[in-house]
Every structure is written in C-alpha cells, then in structure tokens.
Design an enzyme around this catalytic site. Structure first.
Site, short mmCIF file in Angstrom:
data_model
loop_
_atom_site.label_atom_id
_atom_site.label_comp_id
_atom_site.label_asym_id
_atom_site.label_seq_id
_atom_site.Cartn_x
_atom_site.Cartn_y
_atom_site.Cartn_z
N ILE A 196 6.67 -11.41 -10.40
CA ILE A 196 8.07 -11.00 -10.38
C ILE A 196 8.97 -12.11 -10.90
O ILE A 196 10.02 -11.84 -11.52
CB ILE A 196 8.48 -10.59 -8.95
CG1 ILE A 196 7.83 -9.25 -8.59
CG2 ILE A 196 10.00 -10.50 -8.79
CD1 ILE A 196 8.09 -8.78 -7.18
N GLN A 197 8.56 -13.36 -10.71
CA GLN A 197 9.37 -14.48 -11.17
C GLN A 197 9.49 -14.54 -12.69
O GLN A 197 10.38 -15.21 -13.21
CB GLN A 197 8.81 -15.80 -10.64
CG GLN A 197 9.02 -15.99 -9.15
CD GLN A 197 8.31 -17.22 -8.62
OE1 GLN A 197 7.36 -17.11 -7.85
NE2 GLN A 197 8.76 -18.39 -9.03
N GLU B 75 3.85 -5.17 -7.58
CA GLU B 75 2.99 -5.75 -6.54
C GLU B 75 1.94 -6.63 -7.22
O GLU B 75 1.28 -6.19 -8.16
CB GLU B 75 2.31 -4.64 -5.73
CG GLU B 75 1.28 -5.11 -4.72
CD GLU B 75 1.83 -6.10 -3.71
OE1 GLU B 75 1.28 -7.22 -3.63
OE2 GLU B 75 2.81 -5.76 -3.02
N SER C 186 2.32 -4.01 6.21
CA SER C 186 3.10 -2.84 5.81
C SER C 186 4.29 -2.63 6.73
O SER C 186 4.66 -3.50 7.51
CB SER C 186 2.20 -1.60 5.78
OG SER C 186 2.82 -0.55 5.08
N ILE D 145 0.82 -1.22 0.00
CA ILE D 145 0.00 0.00 0.00
C ILE D 145 0.85 1.27 0.00
O ILE D 145 0.34 2.36 0.17
CB ILE D 145 -0.98 0.02 1.18
CG1 ILE D 145 -0.25 -0.10 2.52
CG2 ILE D 145 -2.00 -1.11 1.04
CD1 ILE D 145 -1.16 0.03 3.74
N GLY D 146 2.18 1.11 -0.19
CA GLY D 146 3.01 2.29 -0.38
C GLY D 146 3.87 2.71 0.79
O GLY D 146 4.42 3.82 0.78
N GLY D 147 4.04 1.86 1.80
CA GLY D 147 4.85 2.23 2.95
C GLY D 147 6.28 2.58 2.60
O GLY D 147 6.85 3.54 3.13
N CYS E 156 6.95 -12.16 4.21
CA CYS E 156 7.61 -12.54 5.46
C CYS E 156 7.19 -13.92 5.97
O CYS E 156 7.83 -14.48 6.85
CB CYS E 156 7.32 -11.49 6.54
SG CYS E 156 5.56 -11.39 6.99
N SER F 156 10.58 -5.40 -0.04
CA SER F 156 9.95 -5.87 1.20
C SER F 156 9.25 -7.19 0.89
O SER F 156 8.02 -7.25 0.80
CB SER F 156 8.95 -4.82 1.70
OG SER F 156 8.43 -5.18 2.95
#
EC number: 2.1.1.204
Length: 383
Positions: free
Chosen positions: A67-68, A45, A367, A24-26, A89, A86
């Site tokens: 992205i892959q 994204e 985020s 969301i742009g963090g 996780c 980022s």
C-alpha cells in the site's frame, strides 16, 4: 457534492467502495449485511493466504502490492465514494510495544492519510476499525488532524458484539467520517467518541467517552445476548451427560497442530490436553453452552491457552467454574467455524482446504465483527 449525492440516490447507483487491509473479507461481509447498494471496486491486502481465502469466497483476488507504493493517481482511477480501512492493530495493542506511528506496521495507514489531500476526488466517506487504544495514539491524532483539515466530520465509537446480542466480548474502536456537506443522520454525535450504539438507531441517550457502562449495565446487556450454544457447530452436552466425543481418547493428543497442522476431522482433536489443563487451568477462561459471554479470540488461539480466548466445557458440572475439576469438564477449543460464527460471518463463508488450522485461527483473530460493523456502515452511508 450534495447534488451529486441526491442524483446518486435518485438513480440508485451503487456506491463505489475501496477496501483496504481486506483480510479474509470481514469488511466486505459487513457491507453486504448492511444492505447498502454498493460495489467493491478493489480490495488491498498484502497477505497471500488471506487473499486465498478472500478469492475463494468472493471470486476476486485483492491487489497484493505494498500500500505504501500507491500514489494519489492510483487511487483516483477507482473513483471511489468510500474507503473502508482496517489497518494493522499491533502498534496500538496493550501487549505490543505501543510504538504507535513509529511502528513500521503503521506506515501504510499513515501513507493513505498523506494521499487523501492529493487525490482529485477525495472519498466522501471513510470508515476505520482498530483496537481499543488506537484512540489515544499519535496515529489517531494525525488521522483526526488530516480529516478535519479536509472538511470531514467524524463520529467515533467503541463498541462490542455484546451490545448487538452476540455473547462475544470484543470491544473495538471505529471512526466514521463524512466530508461536508454530507451530514450524519444524528449530528448530536459529531466529533464525539461514544461507547453506545444509540445514534445508529436514532436514539440520543449516548454514553460519551469516560462514561463507559458500569457492571450493572453489562449485566443488562448480557440478558439480551444469545447463549453460546447458538453459535456451536459441534453438539454441546450438559449436566454431566456423556459426551459425543470419543471417550477412547484422553485428550493428551497435541491440539496445537504439530502433527502436520491439519484441520481435525474428528471432535476429539479439539479437546484440550490434560497436560495443558494441569499447567494452565487457573489461567483458562471457561464457558458453558448456556453462557452469555465469551472472551475475545486472538490470532494465537489454539497455539496458546492463556489470554487467547475462551474454552468450552463439554460436560457441565453441578457447580460451574474452577471449583469443579476442570479435567472432568472435558474442555475443548472452539472450532474455526464456531469462531467465525462469533464474528457473525455468514454460513457460506469457508476456508480453502489448504489453509492450515493455525492459519484459520490467526486470520479469524485478525478479523472483525460483522454484527457490529454492518450497522455502523449502514449508519455511515445513510443520509
């Protein structure tokens, strides 16, 4: 490269930046807050709803492909000086399966690492954010190995908003990498993992890995944190004063969005149902307007109450904590705007109206803290 760097500084050209896993742009807000003269040439994204939020605030929709599927040639065309990442996780969290590089959600980040040596112009700088635990993973080992082979120098940190005056306990791992001959301002920290932000401010009394602050150190940190009430959008009430919450409601209404999951238009809809307090009261983390520490909000906040983030007591008892009757403290969830405040997002950040309440909490939980990342980026770009 050093001559190109000097020329860029003299001509005051903006740094060209790629933003991976933009959410969301963090990260972009952190870049803006850092004061660095920069231009985000593209963001990546895969989540459609997150891209709706990003587009709503930045008037640009991130690239939504996998992205892959990117190639080195794809990345070369952006001619970017810095890559900010980022990655997911979940492969590294304590609650997860901890498959690390074996988790499919780690594959895209590993792919990016594979592409770096095949680009005609590798980025001069990289910035990676992830959860605590990433630093002991095989993905981390792969990342450091790749960066070292490609002549990058790294400085790693585990930092929390508490160290920047924000009453929010959210420790995260950060890797800053610069390609030789670009130097870090504090070279004493090269190839180290630190638990202190001191190098960001030109101080050398660093706390290295394994020497994390003791409890007395944490107590000292909390002295300099602002109280929780500074981050609220809804009025706080203390000392047993009547709440501005409508007393005709007993809080038994479902706060978990099962009535269309719409965003509440009144304060009482954020109240924690009495049934949840009776069942999970002992597992709840309760904070007060004058508290100096708030637990990390996860993507499951508002869906579950156990281990997902703090709850606010809107009536402060004479004796704080669970010794007092929790039902009388009129517990409520923090609103999405308040969670964004704890993440130090700017006042003009907002969600499009079609984003549901659960989605808002989930995106904020995924985020990052602008208060932490902005000074790290400032330090990374400072030569």
């Amino acid at each position: 490269m050093a001559e190109q760097e000097l020329q860029r500084i003299n001509e005051k050209k903006p740094w060209q930046v790629l933003e991976f896993y933009s959410g969301i742009g963090g990260m972009r807000y952190s870049l803006m807050a850092s004061g660095i003269v920069s231009e985000v040439v593209e963001a990546f994204e895969i989540n459609d709803s997150a891209n709706d939020v990003y587009q709503h605030n930045f008037k640009h929709r991130p690239y939504q492909g996998n992205i892959q599927s990117l190639t080195a040639a794809d990345l070369d065309k952006y001619n970017a000086d810095a890559w900010l990442l980022s990655p997911p996780c979940q492969p590294y969290t304590r609650q997860g399966l901890q498959k690390h590089s074996g988790d499919a959600r780690a594959f895209s980040f590993l792919r990016i690492l594979e592409l770096i040596p095949h680009t005609t112009k590798p980025p001069q700088m990289l910035f990676v954010e992830n959860v605590v635990g990433f630093e002991t993973s095989d993905t981390h080992m792969e990342m450091i190995g790749t960066l070292t082979k490609l002549d990058y120098v790294t400085q790693e940190f585990i930092l929390s908003p508490l160290q920047f005056g924000v009453p929010y306990s959210r420790p995260r791992y950060f890797c800053l990498a610069k390609r030789k001959p670009l130097p870090f301002k504090s070279q004493h920290s090269n190839n180290k993992l630190l638990w202190s932000p001191d190098p960001l401010y030109g101080r050398d009394d660093q706390v290295e890995f394994g020497k994390c602050q003791a409890e007395e150190g944490l107590d000292k940190l909390l002295e300099f944190c602002k109280p929780v009430e500074k981050f609220l959008e809804l009025a706080a009430h203390v000392d047993g004063e009547p709440s501005s919450v409508d007393d005709s409601e007993n809080g038994s209404k479902d706060c978990c969005g099962q009535e269309g999951d719409s965003v509440p238009d009144s304060v009482h809809q954020y109240l924690v149902p009495v049934s949840l307090i009776e069942r999970w009261g002992n597992a709840m983390d309760i904070v007060y307007p004058d508290s100096k520490r708030c637990c990390c909000f996860t993507k499951s906040y508002y869906r579950y109450v156990k281990g997902t983030g703090s709850l606010l007591a809107t009536v402060q008892p004479k004796i704080k904590g669970k010794e007092s009757c929790l039902k009388e403290q009129r517990l409520r969830y923090f609103t999405p705007r308040e969670v964004a405040n704890f993440h130090s997002f700017p006042e003009d950040f907002e969600f499009p109206k079609h984003i549901s309440l659960r989605q808002r909490y989930a995106m904020l939980g995924n985020s990052l803290s602008v208060a932490v990342v902005a000074p790290l980026l400032r330090y990374l770009f400072d030569s």
